[in-house]
Design an enzyme around this catalytic site. Structure first.
Site, mmCIF file in Angstrom:
data_model
loop_
_atom_site.group_PDB
_atom_site.id
_atom_site.type_symbol
_atom_site.label_atom_id
_atom_site.label_comp_id
_atom_site.label_asym_id
_atom_site.label_seq_id
_atom_site.Cartn_x
_atom_site.Cartn_y
_atom_site.Cartn_z
ATOM 1 N N TYR A 1 0.411 62.934 26.877
ATOM 2 C CA TYR A 1 -0.486 63.168 28.015
ATOM 3 C C TYR A 1 -1.780 63.750 27.447
ATOM 4 O O TYR A 1 -1.944 64.949 27.265
ATOM 5 C CB TYR A 1 0.153 64.098 29.056
ATOM 6 C CG TYR A 1 1.375 63.519 29.745
ATOM 7 C CD1 TYR A 1 1.667 62.160 29.648
ATOM 8 C CD2 TYR A 1 2.227 64.309 30.505
ATOM 9 C CE1 TYR A 1 2.779 61.620 30.271
ATOM 10 C CE2 TYR A 1 3.340 63.778 31.138
ATOM 11 C CZ TYR A 1 3.608 62.432 31.004
ATOM 12 O OH TYR A 1 4.710 61.892 31.627
ATOM 13 N N GLY B 1 4.222 57.788 44.583
ATOM 14 C CA GLY B 1 3.755 56.419 44.362
ATOM 15 C C GLY B 1 2.870 56.264 43.150
ATOM 16 O O GLY B 1 2.527 55.160 42.758
HETATM 17 N N1 LIG Z 1 8.563 59.472 32.218
HETATM 18 C C1 LIG Z 1 7.574 58.642 32.454
HETATM 19 O O1 LIG Z 1 7.481 57.550 31.869
HETATM 20 C C2 LIG Z 1 6.535 59.048 33.445
HETATM 21 C C3 LIG Z 1 5.613 58.098 33.940
HETATM 22 C C4 LIG Z 1 4.682 58.514 34.894
HETATM 23 C C5 LIG Z 1 4.692 59.836 35.318
HETATM 24 N N2 LIG Z 1 5.566 60.742 34.800
HETATM 25 C C6 LIG Z 1 5.591 62.164 35.224
HETATM 26 O O2 LIG Z 1 5.579 62.246 36.638
HETATM 27 C C7 LIG Z 1 4.450 62.993 37.070
HETATM 28 C C8 LIG Z 1 3.943 62.474 38.404
HETATM 29 O O3 LIG Z 1 3.690 61.100 38.343
HETATM 30 P P1 LIG Z 1 2.256 60.446 38.620
HETATM 31 O O4 LIG Z 1 1.193 61.361 38.182
HETATM 32 O O5 LIG Z 1 2.333 59.074 38.049
HETATM 33 O O6 LIG Z 1 2.250 60.199 40.183
HETATM 34 P P2 LIG Z 1 2.400 60.993 41.565
HETATM 35 O O7 LIG Z 1 2.821 62.388 41.366
HETATM 36 O O8 LIG Z 1 3.232 60.102 42.426
HETATM 37 O O9 LIG Z 1 0.896 60.921 42.110
HETATM 38 C C9 LIG Z 1 -0.068 61.784 41.623
HETATM 39 C C10 LIG Z 1 -1.310 61.730 42.470
HETATM 40 O O10 LIG Z 1 -0.964 61.915 43.834
HETATM 41 C C11 LIG Z 1 -1.796 62.849 44.464
HETATM 42 N N3 LIG Z 1 -0.945 63.767 45.250
HETATM 43 C C12 LIG Z 1 0.236 64.316 44.859
HETATM 44 N N4 LIG Z 1 0.729 65.098 45.840
HETATM 45 C C13 LIG Z 1 -0.169 65.048 46.861
HETATM 46 C C14 LIG Z 1 -0.232 65.658 48.144
HETATM 47 N N5 LIG Z 1 0.743 66.466 48.575
HETATM 48 N N6 LIG Z 1 -1.294 65.382 48.941
HETATM 49 C C15 LIG Z 1 -2.297 64.553 48.500
HETATM 50 N N7 LIG Z 1 -2.296 63.954 47.294
HETATM 51 C C16 LIG Z 1 -1.246 64.200 46.483
HETATM 52 C C17 LIG Z 1 -2.511 63.636 43.385
HETATM 53 O O11 LIG Z 1 -3.862 63.709 43.772
HETATM 54 P P3 LIG Z 1 -4.962 64.719 43.148
HETATM 55 O O12 LIG Z 1 -4.936 64.448 41.685
HETATM 56 O O13 LIG Z 1 -6.217 64.313 43.808
HETATM 57 O O14 LIG Z 1 -4.547 66.136 43.450
HETATM 58 C C18 LIG Z 1 -2.231 62.874 42.098
HETATM 59 O O15 LIG Z 1 -3.358 62.350 41.484
HETATM 60 C C19 LIG Z 1 3.462 62.837 35.916
HETATM 61 O O16 LIG Z 1 2.478 63.823 35.915
HETATM 62 C C20 LIG Z 1 4.380 62.939 34.737
HETATM 63 O O17 LIG Z 1 4.713 64.292 34.483
HETATM 64 C C21 LIG Z 1 6.500 60.346 33.883
#
Ligand SMILES: NC(=O)c1ccc[n+]([C@@H]2O[C@H](COP(=O)([O-])OP(=O)(O)OC[C@H]3O[C@@H](n4cnc5c(N)ncnc54)[C@H](OP(=O)(O)O)[C@@H]3O)[C@@H](O)[C@H]2O)c1
Length: 295
Positions: free
Chosen positions: A59, A216
């Protein structure tokens, strides 16, 4: 009075954590906030009761910046006024960052170098939960998992997790190590973890299931406020659409921990509310039966 926030076991042999953790990826990849703002988001999350931080060596902006997110979490924990020893930091190894491309490298020699780098970035002598980030087709899965076993035997990592794996891969790894957690994608747009049996298998074995991209992901989460079913439920219960979706993901199994990411404090605090939320069965079923276009 605020709803009671629920803790769940993180996984086999691991302590309980708040069922909403924090994923760190967008705090370190391109488009990331200033470091001081990122630390404010992390501190606000910890103050609100989060006890699990999920990170990875990759990251970062690019290969010259590897470990950025691990260093950021470590710095935030050092400057946090709460009890940092009550926080579990989970990290991952087995991927690469070349420019802005993600790649896989499951060679034991890579995993061992990556682990040393993560120990240094996190500033710890042992990693509490070290996850194999994503199986590398070019390397026998058992050899990659074997590297995790070696690291555990050497005392460098305490617990082992897998990510982006099938039930068959979990079973193969279980012949070599105790698999404490599995981290796969799960949200209403992507339900493979349910459809392919990974979630059921984790529940049956007592393995913690860390649902990644639970709202998502960076692009699709933006569609939630316009989703007719989610929007109607959110409005009726005075919740945000994101919090409704997190509640649905958490309701899929008692083994689920969600790890939403946030660059804004408002998103982070809103997501944490899902740790104390419940929805009636008919609303959960309406989300289960609704269509979620990935377009
Ligand atoms: N193991 C793997 O291969 C893998 C792959 C992908 C992700 N991950 C892990 O999973 C974590 C989360 O996944 P992700 O970042 O892909 O997606 P996510 O958490 O589904 O979406 C993140 C985005 O959603 C917005 N968000 C989240 N909660 C919200 C709320 N309550 N209200 C409004 N907007 C909201 C945030 O906006 P803002 O930024 O504007 O606040 C953020 O940019 C990652 O950070 C990582 O640690 C792991």
């Amino acid at each position: 009075m605020p709803a009671k926030l629920n803790a769940r076991p993180l996984g086999l042999g691991l302590r309980d954590v708040l069922c909403v953790g924090v994923g760190g990826m967008p705090l370190s990849r391109p488009g990331r906030p200033e470091e001081s703002d990122a630390i404010k988001v992390i501190h606000a999350s910890l103050d609100a009761g989060v006890t699990l931080l999920d990170t990875a060596d990759v990251y970062s902006i690019d290969e010259d910046d590897l470990g950025h997110n691990e260093r950021l979490f470590a710095k935030a924990l050092r400057s946090w006024e709460g009890a940092s020893d009550s926080i579990t930091v989970a990290t991952k190894g087995g991927m690469t960052r070349t420019g802005q491309e993600w790649g896989r490298d499951g060679r034991p020699e890579h995993i061992k170098v990556a682990c040393e780098r993560s120990l240094k970035a996190l500033g710890v002598e042992r990693i509490t939960l070290y996850q194999y980030h994503s199986p590398d087709d070019r390397v026998a899965f058992k050899d990659s998992v074997g590297a995790f076993k070696d690291l555990q035997d050497e005392g460098k990592i305490k617990h082992i997790g897998l990510s982006n794996v099938s039930v068959e891969q979990i079973k193969e790894a279980e012949k070599i190590v105790t698999v404490c957690t599995v981290q796969n994608r799960l949200n209403p747009f992507f339900r493979e973890a349910i459809e392919e049996g990974v979630l059921d298998y984790c529940e049956e074995r007592g393995i913690g299931f860390l649902a990644y991209s639970p709202v998502g992901g960076g692009r699709l989460n933006k569609k939630l406020p316009d989703h007719p079913v989610v929007h109607e439920i959110a409005k009726r219960h005075g919740m945000s659409e994101h919090s409704v979706v997190l509640t649905w993901v958490l309701s899929r199994s008692p083994s689920v921990i969600v790890i939403p990411a946030a660059r804004r404090i408002e998103s982070a605090l809103d997501s944490i509310k899902a740790a104390g939320a419940t929805l009636p069965e008919e609303d959960l079923a309406a989300i289960t039966n609704a269509e979620f276009s990935r377009a």
